[in-house]
Design an enzyme around this catalytic site. Structure first.
Site, PDB file in Angstrom:
ATOM      1  N   ARG A  85       0.765  -1.241  -0.002  1.00 54.85           N
ATOM      2  CA  ARG A  85       0.001  -0.144   0.192  1.00 54.85           C
ATOM      3  C   ARG A  85       0.942   1.236  -0.042  1.00 54.85           C
ATOM      4  O   ARG A  85       0.441   2.224  -0.756  1.00 54.85           O
ATOM      5  CB  ARG A  85      -0.788  -0.032   1.203  1.00 54.85           C
ATOM      6  CG  ARG A  85      -2.043  -1.293   1.189  1.00 54.85           C
ATOM      7  CD  ARG A  85      -3.248  -0.948   0.367  1.00 54.85           C
ATOM      8  NE  ARG A  85      -4.163  -1.674   0.490  1.00 54.85           N
ATOM      9  CZ  ARG A  85      -5.266  -1.921   1.347  1.00 54.85           C
ATOM     10  NH1 ARG A  85      -5.227  -0.898   2.287  1.00 54.85           N
ATOM     11  NH2 ARG A  85      -6.178  -2.858   1.087  1.00 54.85           N
ATOM     12  N   ASP A 106     -16.202   9.715   9.140  1.00 57.87           N
ATOM     13  CA  ASP A 106     -15.035   8.881   8.856  1.00 57.87           C
ATOM     14  C   ASP A 106     -13.724   9.611   9.275  1.00 57.87           C
ATOM     15  O   ASP A 106     -13.623  10.772   9.336  1.00 57.87           O
ATOM     16  CB  ASP A 106     -15.102   8.562   7.580  1.00 57.87           C
ATOM     17  CG  ASP A 106     -14.215   7.216   7.120  1.00 57.87           C
ATOM     18  OD1 ASP A 106     -14.920   5.965   7.051  1.00 57.87           O
ATOM     19  OD2 ASP A 106     -13.092   7.193   7.203  1.00 57.87           O
TER      20      ASP A 106
END
Length: 287
Positions: free
Chosen positions: A48, A156
């Site tokens: 990632r 979030d």
């Protein structure tokens, strides 16, 4: 201008994430957002972060870790958080939860009928869940099961997914489980260069607000809510962090309100205040 590094560089940089640097990155993520990254996630972290390291022109993971420490109060840590958290979702995911919500809110309510319904999508990602909830509440309003003052809050940790949520434009594939009647009522299909995309109508979007929130930290009082969705995020936390997050979130739920977690997350050390009413679905006990 130097030549861009080849794809081979990405392969090479992924092999040099040392155990000690991985532990430091994992510790930083756990301390910042409660994200649990066991040793089995080392390859995932490497894959990632490697493209980001390449894009920044850094020599490797140690240099990137140094940058994260330098930029703790700025944007790069947020970029790393975005890269290391999974945000895959779609509309009407785990549909049984929305049916339970529909049935619960559609019954005669003990509170004043005019009191507005409020629902919280506590790990809202790109907004699919929050807007799905809004579709359900809009349907209940049309049927005169709830009043017109309802609202949905989506929160979030990721600034990137919140921006996507506020744009309210999605690939049509993400809408594959939305009933046709709701698609016609709430969605505009793209044409020409926008073919394959769907935009939600402003009338629905104006009922949904979004904000950034770290569930692992104390936050300003919210709610109280008639239902809270905390789905498919607890799996990223360790046991103690899960317990603290659930306790913190359930405090914002009305007695008799609904609490949802991902159906694959089990009971997740749930509060004694909650009683199971379905897979991944719970009701807060009344005092």
């Amino acid at each position: 201008m130097s030549e861009p590094r080849s794809g081979r560089w990405l392969e090479e940089v992924q092999t040099v994430l040392s155990d000690s640097t991985f532990r430091d990155i994992a510790g930083l993520m756990h301390g910042t957002i409660g994200l649990n990254l066991p040793p089995t996630k080392k390859a995932l972290v490497a894959s990632r972060l490697a493209p980001r390291i390449h894009r920044l022109g850094l020599e490797g993971y140690d240099a990137y870790l140094s940058l994260l420490h330098e930029e703790r109060g700025d944007g790069e840590l947020q970029v790393a958080i975005d890269l290391l958290t999974t945000n895959e979702t779609y509309f009407f995911r785990e549909p049984v939860h929305f049916e339970i919500l529909r049935q619960h809110l559609g019954r005669p309510r003990e509170r004043t009928p005019a009191a507005p319904v409020q629902v919280w999508s506590a790990a809202s990602s790109c907004g699919d869940e929050a807007y799905t909830i809004a579709m359900v509440l809009s349907e209940l309003q049309t049927l005169h099961r709830i009043g017109p003052g309802w609202s949905v809050l989506g929160t979030d940790i990721s600034d990137r997914v919140l921006r996507a949520a506020q744009a309210a434009i999605y690939p049509a594939e993400r809408m594959r489980h939305v009933p046709q009647a709701l698609l016609r009522r709430h969605c505009l299909r793209g044409e020409g260069d926008c073919e394959g995309l769907v935009q939600l109508r402003p009338e629905l979007c104006e009922r949904v607000s979004f904000g950034q929130l770290n569930l692992c930290e104390d936050f300003e009082p919210l709610g109280p809510f008639d239902a809270i969705f905390l789905r498919n995020v607890l799996i990223y936390f360790g046991a103690e962090t899960r317990r603290q997050v659930i306790e913190r979130v359930v405090e914002r739920l009305r007695p008799g309100g609904l609490f949802f977690i991902g159906m694959a997350e089990g009971r997740a050390d749930l509060s004694q205040q909650l009683e199971a009413i379905g897979p991944g679905a719970f009701r807060k006990r009344k005092e």
